[in-house]
Scaffold this motif. Structure first.
Motif, PDB file in Angstrom:
ATOM      1  N   ILE A   1       0.843  -1.196   0.000  1.00 49.43           N
ATOM      2  CA  ILE A   1       0.000   0.000   0.000  1.00 49.43           C
ATOM      3  C   ILE A   1       0.876   1.242   0.000  1.00 49.43           C
ATOM      4  N   LYS A   2       1.894   1.263   0.855  1.00 51.64           N
ATOM      5  CA  LYS A   2       2.788   2.416   0.908  1.00 51.64           C
ATOM      6  C   LYS A   2       3.495   2.596  -0.433  1.00 51.64           C
ATOM      7  N   ARG A   3       3.941   1.494  -1.002  1.00 50.24           N
ATOM      8  CA  ARG A   3       4.678   1.577  -2.268  1.00 50.24           C
ATOM      9  C   ARG A   3       3.761   2.025  -3.393  1.00 50.24           C
ATOM     10  N   LEU A   4       2.573   1.460  -3.464  1.00 50.43           N
ATOM     11  CA  LEU A   4       1.628   1.857  -4.505  1.00 50.43           C
ATOM     12  C   LEU A   4       1.291   3.344  -4.375  1.00 50.43           C
TER      13      LEU A   4
ATOM     14  N   GLU B   1      -9.763   0.548  -0.971  1.00 52.77           N
ATOM     15  CA  GLU B   1      -9.962  -0.067  -2.286  1.00 52.77           C
ATOM     16  C   GLU B   1      -8.637  -0.588  -2.848  1.00 52.77           C
ATOM     17  N   ALA B   2      -7.584   0.214  -2.732  1.00 51.69           N
ATOM     18  CA  ALA B   2      -6.261  -0.217  -3.192  1.00 51.69           C
ATOM     19  C   ALA B   2      -5.809  -1.437  -2.406  1.00 51.69           C
TER      20      ALA B   2
ATOM     21  N   ALA C   1      -7.732  -3.685  -1.004  1.00 46.89           N
ATOM     22  CA  ALA C   1      -8.526  -4.830  -1.456  1.00 46.89           C
ATOM     23  C   ALA C   1      -7.994  -5.375  -2.780  1.00 46.89           C
ATOM     24  N   LEU C   2      -7.620  -4.501  -3.699  1.00 45.74           N
ATOM     25  CA  LEU C   2      -7.059  -4.938  -4.980  1.00 45.74           C
ATOM     26  C   LEU C   2      -5.752  -5.700  -4.792  1.00 45.74           C
ATOM     27  N   ILE C   3      -4.888  -5.178  -3.948  1.00 50.67           N
ATOM     28  CA  ILE C   3      -3.597  -5.828  -3.716  1.00 50.67           C
ATOM     29  C   ILE C   3      -3.787  -7.166  -3.016  1.00 50.67           C
ATOM     30  N   THR C   4      -4.678  -7.210  -2.033  1.00 52.91           N
ATOM     31  CA  THR C   4      -4.948  -8.458  -1.320  1.00 52.91           C
ATOM     32  C   THR C   4      -5.498  -9.516  -2.278  1.00 52.91           C
ATOM     33  N   ALA C   5      -6.441  -9.125  -3.118  1.00 53.23           N
ATOM     34  CA  ALA C   5      -7.022 -10.064  -4.083  1.00 53.23           C
ATOM     35  C   ALA C   5      -5.951 -10.565  -5.054  1.00 53.23           C
TER      36      ALA C   5
END
Length: 121
Positions: A21-24, A95-96, A98-102
């Motif tokens: 998340i931090k990197r994104l 949301e970000a 959730a996308l990364i986790t998925a």
């Protein structure tokens, strides 16, 4: 730039969800900086995001791998190819996340046979 590609590139390099998340967020912010400034150095970016220049070099490489046309002027800094613009990305942090986790779940489970292939047997 393909947002999916950026998420995949980011998470391939670091698999810790909090770091992703931090990197994104940082990759997106770097892209925004590149769009708003004519030329920016790795030192300026490192200072702004409180990371090392080496981290910025990795981030720039990740953006390039995601298809962002970054130009390097030796000794001067980074810029975007003339005319290149990205529409604002409007993901909330959750949301970000959730996308990364998925995406991580899919990557971790891609060796697990699909339900369709099991049913065919």
């Amino acid at each position: 730039m393909n947002v999916d590609k950026l998420i995949i590139v980011s998470s391939e390099l670091e698999m810790d969800n909090g770091k992703d998340i931090k990197r994104l967020s940082r990759l997106t912010a770097i892209l925004t900086q590149l769009q708003t400034k004519r030329l920016i150095t790795a030192s300026e970016l490192a200072e702004k995001f409180l990371v090392t220049k080496r981290t910025i070099y990795r981030d720039i490489k990740a953006l390039e791998m995601a298809g962002v046309p970054i130009l390097v002027e030796e000794g001067k800094g980074y810029s975007l190819m003339d005319g290149y613009r990205v529409s604002p990305i409007m993901f909330t942090e959750s949301e970000a996340n959730a996308l990364i986790t998925a995406e991580q779940l899919i990557l971790k489970n891609k060796e697990v046979p699909s339900l369709r292939s099991i049913r065919k047997q």
